[in-house]
Design an enzyme around this catalytic site. Sequence first.
Site, PDB file in Angstrom:
ATOM      1  N   ASP A  40       0.719  -1.318  -0.128  1.00 53.23           N
ATOM      2  CA  ASP A  40       0.113  -0.099   0.038  1.00 53.23           C
ATOM      3  C   ASP A  40       0.798   1.323  -0.040  1.00 53.23           C
ATOM      4  O   ASP A  40       0.448   2.216   0.504  1.00 53.23           O
ATOM      5  CB  ASP A  40      -0.926   0.055   1.269  1.00 53.23           C
ATOM      6  CG  ASP A  40      -0.109  -0.054   2.479  1.00 53.23           C
ATOM      7  OD1 ASP A  40       0.998   0.058   2.631  1.00 53.23           O
ATOM      8  OD2 ASP A  40      -0.707  -0.518   3.505  1.00 53.23           O
ATOM      9  N   GLU A  88      -0.525  -9.050  -1.149  1.00 50.68           N
ATOM     10  CA  GLU A  88      -1.176  -8.633   0.045  1.00 50.68           C
ATOM     11  C   GLU A  88      -2.354  -7.497  -0.333  1.00 50.68           C
ATOM     12  O   GLU A  88      -2.628  -6.383   0.118  1.00 50.68           O
ATOM     13  CB  GLU A  88      -0.184  -7.638   0.811  1.00 50.68           C
ATOM     14  CG  GLU A  88      -0.483  -7.514   2.274  1.00 50.68           C
ATOM     15  CD  GLU A  88       0.582  -6.667   3.171  1.00 50.68           C
ATOM     16  OE1 GLU A  88       1.640  -7.634   3.254  1.00 50.68           O
ATOM     17  OE2 GLU A  88       0.546  -5.573   3.233  1.00 50.68           O
ATOM     18  N   GLU A 122      -2.112   5.421   3.138  1.00 52.22           N
ATOM     19  CA  GLU A 122      -1.771   3.925   2.743  1.00 52.22           C
ATOM     20  C   GLU A 122      -3.161   3.443   2.310  1.00 52.22           C
ATOM     21  O   GLU A 122      -3.333   2.370   1.354  1.00 52.22           O
ATOM     22  CB  GLU A 122      -1.107   2.960   3.802  1.00 52.22           C
ATOM     23  CG  GLU A 122       0.379   3.335   3.684  1.00 52.22           C
ATOM     24  CD  GLU A 122       0.690   4.592   4.596  1.00 52.22           C
ATOM     25  OE1 GLU A 122      -0.351   5.311   5.172  1.00 52.22           O
ATOM     26  OE2 GLU A 122       1.800   4.632   4.739  1.00 52.22           O
ATOM     27  N   HIS A 134       6.879   5.114  12.768  1.00 48.27           N
ATOM     28  CA  HIS A 134       7.374   6.310  11.541  1.00 48.27           C
ATOM     29  C   HIS A 134       5.990   6.838  10.720  1.00 48.27           C
ATOM     30  O   HIS A 134       6.319   7.670  10.007  1.00 48.27           O
ATOM     31  CB  HIS A 134       8.257   5.347  10.504  1.00 48.27           C
ATOM     32  CG  HIS A 134       7.250   4.355   9.753  1.00 48.27           C
ATOM     33  ND1 HIS A 134       6.869   2.872  10.377  1.00 48.27           N
ATOM     34  CD2 HIS A 134       6.582   4.340   8.484  1.00 48.27           C
ATOM     35  CE1 HIS A 134       6.349   2.507   9.458  1.00 48.27           C
ATOM     36  NE2 HIS A 134       5.909   3.441   8.374  1.00 48.27           N
ATOM     37  N   ARG A 171       3.148   8.934   8.629  1.00 50.93           N
ATOM     38  CA  ARG A 171       3.028  10.220   8.339  1.00 50.93           C
ATOM     39  C   ARG A 171       1.919  10.786   9.294  1.00 50.93           C
ATOM     40  O   ARG A 171       2.125  11.874  10.017  1.00 50.93           O
ATOM     41  CB  ARG A 171       2.582  10.272   6.905  1.00 50.93           C
ATOM     42  CG  ARG A 171       3.730  10.601   6.265  1.00 50.93           C
ATOM     43  CD  ARG A 171       3.209  10.501   4.706  1.00 50.93           C
ATOM     44  NE  ARG A 171       4.003  11.193   3.597  1.00 50.93           N
ATOM     45  CZ  ARG A 171       5.090  10.645   3.088  1.00 50.93           C
ATOM     46  NH1 ARG A 171       5.367   9.608   3.481  1.00 50.93           N
ATOM     47  NH2 ARG A 171       5.962  11.250   2.335  1.00 50.93           N
ATOM     48  N   HIS A 215      13.507   5.196  12.018  1.00 53.17           N
ATOM     49  CA  HIS A 215      13.374   5.237  10.516  1.00 53.17           C
ATOM     50  C   HIS A 215      14.015   6.703  10.013  1.00 53.17           C
ATOM     51  O   HIS A 215      14.227   7.384  10.690  1.00 53.17           O
ATOM     52  CB  HIS A 215      11.832   5.446  10.390  1.00 53.17           C
ATOM     53  CG  HIS A 215      11.398   5.649   8.708  1.00 53.17           C
ATOM     54  ND1 HIS A 215      11.723   6.479   7.884  1.00 53.17           N
ATOM     55  CD2 HIS A 215      10.727   4.677   8.222  1.00 53.17           C
ATOM     56  CE1 HIS A 215      11.299   6.158   6.728  1.00 53.17           C
ATOM     57  NE2 HIS A 215      10.348   5.065   6.843  1.00 53.17           N
TER      58      HIS A 215
HETATM   59  C1  UD1 Z   1       7.049   4.677   3.316  1.00 56.12           C
HETATM   60  C2  UD1 Z   1       5.516   4.458   2.919  1.00 56.12           C
HETATM   61  C3  UD1 Z   1       4.683   3.993   3.995  1.00 56.12           C
HETATM   62  C4  UD1 Z   1       5.627   2.795   4.566  1.00 56.12           C
HETATM   63  C5  UD1 Z   1       7.104   3.191   4.831  1.00 56.12           C
HETATM   64  C6  UD1 Z   1       7.819   2.091   5.388  1.00 56.12           C
HETATM   65  C7  UD1 Z   1       4.369   5.910   1.291  1.00 56.12           C
HETATM   66  C8  UD1 Z   1       3.593   7.360   1.216  1.00 56.12           C
HETATM   67  N1  UD1 Z   1       4.913   5.498   2.677  1.00 56.12           N
HETATM   68  O1  UD1 Z   1       6.768   5.794   4.229  1.00 56.12           O
HETATM   69  O2  UD1 Z   1       3.509   3.179   3.602  1.00 56.12           O
HETATM   70  O3  UD1 Z   1       5.053   2.315   5.592  1.00 56.12           O
HETATM   71  O4  UD1 Z   1       7.564   3.794   3.630  1.00 56.12           O
HETATM   72  O5  UD1 Z   1       9.141   2.347   5.932  1.00 56.12           O
HETATM   73  O6  UD1 Z   1       4.624   5.384   0.311  1.00 56.12           O
HETATM   74  N2  UD1 Z   1      14.510   8.333   3.822  1.00 56.12           N
HETATM   75  C9  UD1 Z   1      15.913   8.134   3.645  1.00 56.12           C
HETATM   76  N3  UD1 Z   1      16.379   6.699   3.216  1.00 56.12           N
HETATM   77  C10 UD1 Z   1      15.545   5.840   3.215  1.00 56.12           C
HETATM   78  C11 UD1 Z   1      14.286   5.956   3.312  1.00 56.12           C
HETATM   79  C12 UD1 Z   1      13.647   7.203   3.757  1.00 56.12           C
HETATM   80  O7  UD1 Z   1      16.699   8.994   3.965  1.00 56.12           O
HETATM   81  O8  UD1 Z   1      16.122   4.782   2.957  1.00 56.12           O
HETATM   82  C13 UD1 Z   1      13.985   9.576   4.304  1.00 56.12           C
HETATM   83  C14 UD1 Z   1      13.890  10.401   2.925  1.00 56.12           C
HETATM   84  O9  UD1 Z   1      14.365  11.671   3.476  1.00 56.12           O
HETATM   85  C15 UD1 Z   1      12.623  10.409   2.441  1.00 56.12           C
HETATM   86  C16 UD1 Z   1      11.908  10.321   4.040  1.00 56.12           C
HETATM   87  O10 UD1 Z   1      12.518   9.287   4.750  1.00 56.12           O
HETATM   88  O11 UD1 Z   1      12.023  11.544   1.836  1.00 56.12           O
HETATM   89  C17 UD1 Z   1      10.339   9.947   3.706  1.00 56.12           C
HETATM   90  O12 UD1 Z   1      10.440   8.477   3.031  1.00 56.12           O
HETATM   91  P1  UD1 Z   1       8.866   8.120   2.395  1.00 56.12           P
HETATM   92  O13 UD1 Z   1       9.060   6.960   1.593  1.00 56.12           O
HETATM   93  O14 UD1 Z   1       8.442   9.297   1.656  1.00 56.12           O
HETATM   94  O15 UD1 Z   1       7.989   7.939   3.482  1.00 56.12           O
HETATM   95  P2  UD1 Z   1       8.003   6.695   4.751  1.00 56.12           P
HETATM   96  O16 UD1 Z   1       7.544   7.427   5.903  1.00 56.12           O
HETATM   97  O17 UD1 Z   1       9.148   6.154   4.634  1.00 56.12           O
HETATM   98  N1  UDP Z   2      12.421  -3.634   9.748  1.00 61.35           N
HETATM   99  C1  UDP Z   2      13.711  -3.585   9.524  1.00 61.35           C
HETATM  100  N2  UDP Z   2      14.743  -2.944  10.273  1.00 61.35           N
HETATM  101  C2  UDP Z   2      13.964  -2.223  11.060  1.00 61.35           C
HETATM  102  C3  UDP Z   2      12.638  -2.076  11.411  1.00 61.35           C
HETATM  103  C4  UDP Z   2      11.796  -2.667  10.782  1.00 61.35           C
HETATM  104  O1  UDP Z   2      14.148  -4.577   8.823  1.00 61.35           O
HETATM  105  O2  UDP Z   2      15.177  -1.385  11.757  1.00 61.35           O
HETATM  106  C5  UDP Z   2      11.392  -4.609   9.130  1.00 61.35           C
HETATM  107  C6  UDP Z   2      10.368  -5.197   9.859  1.00 61.35           C
HETATM  108  O3  UDP Z   2      10.784  -6.468  10.267  1.00 61.35           O
HETATM  109  C7  UDP Z   2       9.176  -5.101   8.749  1.00 61.35           C
HETATM  110  C8  UDP Z   2       9.419  -4.093   7.959  1.00 61.35           C
HETATM  111  O4  UDP Z   2      10.566  -3.667   8.055  1.00 61.35           O
HETATM  112  O5  UDP Z   2       9.366  -6.738   8.082  1.00 61.35           O
HETATM  113  C9  UDP Z   2       8.570  -2.912   8.380  1.00 61.35           C
HETATM  114  O6  UDP Z   2       8.806  -2.034   7.620  1.00 61.35           O
HETATM  115  P1  UDP Z   2       8.225  -0.577   7.983  1.00 61.35           P
HETATM  116  O7  UDP Z   2       7.737  -0.680   9.549  1.00 61.35           O
HETATM  117  O8  UDP Z   2       9.135   0.494   7.683  1.00 61.35           O
HETATM  118  O9  UDP Z   2       7.053  -0.512   6.936  1.00 61.35           O
HETATM  119  P2  UDP Z   2       5.252  -0.930   7.430  1.00 61.35           P
HETATM  120  O10 UDP Z   2       5.356  -2.213   7.262  1.00 61.35           O
HETATM  121  O11 UDP Z   2       4.689  -0.016   8.413  1.00 61.35           O
HETATM  122  O12 UDP Z   2       4.850  -0.604   5.830  1.00 61.35           O
END
Ligand code: UD1
Ligand code: UDP
Length: 371
Positions: A96, A118, A132, A206, A208, A239
């Site tokens: 999602d 999923e 999501e 983490h 939003r 995160h």
């Molecule tokens: C995204 C997904 C969320 C999921 C989450 C898993 C959307 C809108 N949100 O949210 O559904 O639960 O991923 O973790 O698709 N960043 C880094 N390095 C990384 C990853 C992220 O620096 O490897 C930073 C960047 O500044 C980026 C910010 O985190 O802009 C937010 O990342 P983004 O993918 O937009 O949102 P998440 O909160 O990670």
């Molecule tokens: N996870 C990971 N390292 C971390 C935190 C979470 O590998 O430091 C794994 C966790 O086991 C799960 C997935 O990341 O499989 C969940 O990701 P996240 O919480 O970022 O996203 P969501 O599931 O909420 O979309």
Amino acid sequence: MQKIMTIFGTRPEAIKMAPVVKQLVADEQTKPIVVVTGQHREMLKQVLDFFQIHPDYDLAIMKKNQSLDQITSRVLLGLAPILDQEQPDMVLVHGDTTTTMAASLASFYHHVPVGHVEAGLRTWDMASPFPEEANRQLTDDLASLYFAPTDLSKQNLLKEHHPADRIIVTGNTAIDALQYTVNHDYHHDVLSQIPDDHRIILLTMHRRENQGTPMNNVFQAVRDVALADPRLDIVYPVHLSPRVQEQAHQAFAGIANVHLIAPLDVVDFHNLAARSHFIMTDSGGVQEEAPSLNKPVLVLRDTTERPEGVTAGTLKLVGTDREQVRQAMQALLTDDQQYQRMAAAQNPYGDGHAAERIVDCCKQFLTKDIM
Ligand code: UD1
Ligand code: UDP
């Protein structure tokens, strides 16, 4: 050979798509093409490295504090030439995220059928989780084949009038992924800093919609409990979102038994989860993994699209109110009966063979043996 393209972009999609990619590679009748959008960078790389997945294409779209509009438009524009060039028989997306939704839309525009891994998770509340819930509903509107992890998610899809013969209950690939990661001789540096008689709480947060006041309320509750009990250690792999980093570091500055660490790779995370006393999280994937690890989870949200874990007894929805979270933590620390009830619940998310079922169904769908 059936050309099946997987498209994913974030950590959780990669973890739960990895078993499918592995299965596609092992199957002699399928030719896998792996496309990553790079919505995440470092957190995606951790997963690709562990599962030894080498993407055929990487859109590398991530920007600091990226907006939803930026992710959507970059994914759409980035995928168009790849879909034109590769002409896959089918695309598989997962979950999602905004990558999931935009990749489904791009595939639809290019007349490529989409299989949604999923599928069918719902809160029916567009604001929670945001964005999501909209992403998953839109993806299901665009998909041709639905891999529902549980009977309940199948029922959700039927309520929306998706065709019954296109919905297959497979289990969740999160359970498949756990089989690659958990081992009993696990060691991590953070564990050697924690005395053996201390209890560990693993925390992740983490989302939003939780950033700002809800996250601050939870962090204050965790502070209260940590300060009251020095024999407790809270481990929080934070995160990489700059907003989350800032809030966490502000809230927990100077508290010795709250350990803010970098995101863990998936092996470290699963094994640390297995060693923890209980877990506090607003993550989706962690709610699926915890029942298999026999760990109680306090879910830091008002809604969940994973009610199977609540019914089974592993998950407790506690929201983000400071006092409510504090009381829920205290109860798990002091009420052994409640703890044991939650820890002993059965995993409702499948038998670890979801990826095999998914790939079999894709082959049958493409050869028109079914449907
Ligand atoms: C995204 C997904 C969320 C999921 C989450 C898993 C959307 C809108 N949100 O949210 O559904 O639960 O991923 O973790 O698709 N960043 C880094 N390095 C990384 C990853 C992220 O620096 O490897 C930073 C960047 O500044 C980026 C910010 O985190 O802009 C937010 O990342 P983004 O993918 O937009 O949102 P998440 O909160 O990670
Ligand atoms: N996870 C990971 N390292 C971390 C935190 C979470 O590998 O430091 C794994 C966790 O086991 C799960 C997935 O990341 O499989 C969940 O990701 P996240 O919480 O970022 O996203 P969501 O599931 O909420 O979309």
